[in-house]
Motif scaffolding. Structure first.
Motif, PDB file in Angstrom:
ATOM      1  N   ASP A   1       3.703  -5.176   7.974  1.00 18.16           N
ATOM      2  CA  ASP A   1       3.933  -3.741   8.120  1.00 18.16           C
ATOM      3  C   ASP A   1       3.058  -2.975   7.123  1.00 18.16           C
ATOM      4  O   ASP A   1       3.176  -3.177   5.912  1.00 18.16           O
ATOM      5  N   PRO A   2       2.188  -2.078   7.611  1.00 14.30           N
ATOM      6  CA  PRO A   2       1.322  -1.340   6.681  1.00 14.30           C
ATOM      7  C   PRO A   2       2.065  -0.342   5.803  1.00 14.30           C
ATOM      8  O   PRO A   2       1.505   0.129   4.808  1.00 14.30           O
ATOM      9  N   THR A   3       3.286  -0.020   6.151  1.00 15.09           N
ATOM     10  CA  THR A   3       4.045   0.928   5.331  1.00 15.09           C
ATOM     11  C   THR A   3       4.856   0.231   4.241  1.00 15.09           C
ATOM     12  O   THR A   3       5.520   0.893   3.446  1.00 15.09           O
ATOM     13  N   ALA A   4       4.805  -1.112   4.220  1.00 13.17           N
ATOM     14  CA  ALA A   4       5.635  -1.868   3.279  1.00 13.17           C
ATOM     15  C   ALA A   4       4.769  -2.744   2.388  1.00 13.17           C
ATOM     16  O   ALA A   4       3.697  -3.206   2.808  1.00 13.17           O
TER      17      ALA A   4
ATOM     18  N   VAL B   1       3.955   2.841   0.707  1.00 14.98           N
ATOM     19  CA  VAL B   1       3.700   2.736  -0.731  1.00 14.98           C
ATOM     20  C   VAL B   1       2.379   2.057  -1.055  1.00 14.98           C
ATOM     21  O   VAL B   1       1.980   2.027  -2.219  1.00 14.98           O
ATOM     22  N   ILE B   2       1.697   1.482  -0.064  1.00 13.39           N
ATOM     23  CA  ILE B   2       0.430   0.812  -0.350  1.00 13.39           C
ATOM     24  C   ILE B   2      -0.725   1.728   0.011  1.00 13.39           C
ATOM     25  O   ILE B   2      -0.583   2.664   0.803  1.00 13.39           O
ATOM     26  N   ASP B   3      -1.904   1.452  -0.581  1.00 11.68           N
ATOM     27  CA  ASP B   3      -3.047   2.332  -0.405  1.00 11.68           C
ATOM     28  C   ASP B   3      -4.131   1.666   0.424  1.00 11.68           C
ATOM     29  O   ASP B   3      -3.955   0.578   0.975  1.00 11.68           O
ATOM     30  N   ALA B   4      -5.295   2.345   0.499  1.00 14.05           N
ATOM     31  CA  ALA B   4      -6.399   1.845   1.312  1.00 14.05           C
ATOM     32  C   ALA B   4      -6.924   0.512   0.815  1.00 14.05           C
ATOM     33  O   ALA B   4      -7.408  -0.307   1.608  1.00 14.05           O
TER      34      ALA B   4
END
Length: 226
Positions: free
Chosen positions: A123-126, A189-192
């Motif tokens: 999950d890119p949002t986690a 919470v994670i960035d590029a």
């Protein structure tokens, strides 16, 4: 073994729809497809993915204080020395190189773990799965690569599922960089940097066969410029 890759057009449409759901910028018209209709896809050999996961984990351990002698001993015992890239070797033996760039590989490990069936989501949002560290080689206890492989009993993802995830992260990589450039709030919470690391792992592990694809390259040869 290679299998027919899914039609890339509905896969791309699904990736773009997910970006919209996340309220992220969508790529421009004509944004390249990752593969073409009629291409084939496969994952790298499970043992190769496991080895890359273990090596990145070892390099990360060096970032956080594992002594070089212990790291080299583990690599020798696990018969992985030949699979360590030159930049990784320089860091392991002499701590030469950009430590921060090696720390960022934590998210590449997460993506490789997902491919091996060790993590249930990407999950890119986690952030990474909190159970991931327990699933990786127990270096302080001296767990060897062979023992670790026997413990985890990897169940690799279907190649078509991995291809779809790669397309999503290919689009996400562009989208996160664009969002940061515009000052748009990110959905998690994670960035590029983390997104790029996950894409790096997927780009390396998912292999396409077709008239427009080069033979699979090494870890350091992955191109994230497009």
């Amino acid at each position: 073994m290679s299998v027919s890759a899914p039609d890339p057009r509905p896969i791309r449409a699904a990736s773009v729809d997910e970006l919209r759901r996340l309220r992220l910028p969508t790529p421009p018209a004509g944004f390249p497809l990752v593969w073409e209709p009629g291409d084939e896809v496969e994952l790298r050999h499970t043992g190769d993915i496991e080895a890359r996961t273990a090596i990145l984990h070892l390099v990360l351990a060096r970032c956080f204080g594992m002594p070089p002698q212990a790291a080299m001993s583990w690599l020798l015992t696990s018969h992985l020395v030949e699979l360590v890239t030159p930049p990784e070797w320089q860091f392991v033996v002499a701590e030469r190189g950009d430590r921060r760039s090696f720390v960022l590989h934590h998210d590449a490990i997460f993506a490789l773990a997902w491919l091996l069936g060790m993590s249930k989501h990407l999950d890119p949002t986690a952030p990474t799965d909190e159970r991931l560290m327990d699933a990786l080689p127990h270096l302080p206890e001296g767990e060897t690569f062979r023992a670790w492989r026997s413990r985890i009993l990897a169940a690799p993802r279907d190649a078509a599922e991995a291809a779809a995830m790669l397309d999503f992260y290919y689009c996400l990589d562009w989208s996160y960089l664009e969002a940061e450039r515009r000052g748009i709030d990110l959905p998690g919470v994670i960035d590029a940097n983390a997104i790029g690391q996950r894409r790096w792992a997927l780009e390396w592990a998912v292999v396409f066969r077709g008239p427009y694809h080069d033979p699979p390259g090494g870890w350091e040869e992955v191109d994230l410029s497009t």
